[in-house]
Design an enzyme around this catalytic site. Structure first.
Site, PDB file in Angstrom:
ATOM      1  N   ARG A   1       0.849  -1.211   0.000  1.00 63.93           N
ATOM      2  CA  ARG A   1       0.000   0.000   0.000  1.00 63.93           C
ATOM      3  C   ARG A   1       0.873   1.246   0.000  1.00 63.93           C
ATOM      4  NH1 ARG A   1      -5.041   2.042   2.442  1.00 63.93           N
ATOM      5  NH2 ARG A   1      -5.068   4.202   1.756  1.00 63.93           N
TER       6      ARG A   1
ATOM      7  N   ARG B   1      -5.501   1.235  -4.737  1.00 66.67           N
ATOM      8  CA  ARG B   1      -4.634   0.693  -3.682  1.00 66.67           C
ATOM      9  C   ARG B   1      -4.647  -0.825  -3.703  1.00 66.67           C
ATOM     10  NH1 ARG B   1      -8.157   3.860   0.455  1.00 66.67           N
ATOM     11  NH2 ARG B   1      -7.749   5.301  -1.204  1.00 66.67           N
TER      12      ARG B   1
ATOM     13  N   ASP C   1      -6.719  -1.879   1.546  1.00 69.26           N
ATOM     14  CA  ASP C   1      -7.234  -0.857   2.445  1.00 69.26           C
ATOM     15  C   ASP C   1      -7.917  -1.586   3.599  1.00 69.26           C
ATOM     16  OD1 ASP C   1      -7.958   1.665   3.416  1.00 69.26           O
ATOM     17  OD2 ASP C   1      -9.787   1.752   2.211  1.00 69.26           O
TER      18      ASP C   1
ATOM     19  N   ASP D   1      -9.827  -0.746   7.092  1.00 66.11           N
ATOM     20  CA  ASP D   1     -10.425   0.332   7.885  1.00 66.11           C
ATOM     21  C   ASP D   1     -11.045  -0.218   9.150  1.00 66.11           C
ATOM     22  OD1 ASP D   1      -9.867   2.440   6.105  1.00 66.11           O
ATOM     23  OD2 ASP D   1     -11.658   2.018   4.929  1.00 66.11           O
TER      24      ASP D   1
END
Length: 182
Positions: A85, A94, A97, A99
């Site tokens: 990344r 990307r 990811d 989160d």
């Protein structure tokens, strides 16, 4: 530290995204002081942000952890870095990811971390996988997930199930029957 139930969103759109997410799931299953409780289906969605990006692979996991939110964030960012990344462009393409969507019922807002994730109520590609793994998830300003997903701006977002065999195998391996919050 007590065990906290949290939700993590996974996404990627560079390279072999389903493989990258499958590897991330395997890595998340080995996090210290943590256990993967549930794994969503894999979904394909159009990219948000700069034009010309490939579609995203999206999923979510439910994790019980004794890590603090900042320790967990450090672990997630280390996994992103290991997957190549690079943070060059906001909402850019990307490899991976990760989160932190929800951390129990805690509300956190500091220079490094905002939980609940500030944009998730606007993104079907976050809410649908979250509904798979934690249908009763809620945060103070949001209605239930079914109501959120029926809002016109979310209902218009195209989200397709992606029955990718590697993800299906990993999902079966790491999901356990959903238990109540610790």
């Amino acid at each position: 530290m007590p065990c906290i139930r949290c939700a993590i969103g996974l996404g990627g759109n560079l390279g072999d995204a389903p493989e990258t997410l499958t590897r991330a799931l395997r890595a998340l299953s080995t996090l210290r002081n943590s256990s993967v409780i549930a794994v969503s289906a894999l979904y394909r969605s159009a990219a948000i942000g700069p034009a010309g990006q490939p579609d995203y692979a999206n999923a979510a996991i439910l994790l019980d952890t004794r890590l603090s939110p900042w320790q967990l964030l450090d672990e997630l960012q280390a996994l992103e870095a290991a997957a190549g990344r690079v943070r060059e462009l906001r909402w850019g393409a990307r490899t991976l990811d990760l989160d932190l969507l929800l951390y129990g019922e805690q509300r956190i807002h500091d220079a490094r971390l905002t939980v609940p994730h500030p944009e998730m109520h606007r993104r079907a590609f976050v809410l649908r996988p979250l509904q798979d793994i934690w249908p009763q998830a809620h945060w103070s300003e949001a209605p239930d997930l079914v109501t959120l997903l029926q809002q016109p701006e979310l209902a218009q977002q195209v989200l397709q199930p992606w029955p990718e065999p590697r993800w299906l195998a990993a999902r079966a391996l790491y999901s356990t029957p959903l238990r109540s919050t610790p």
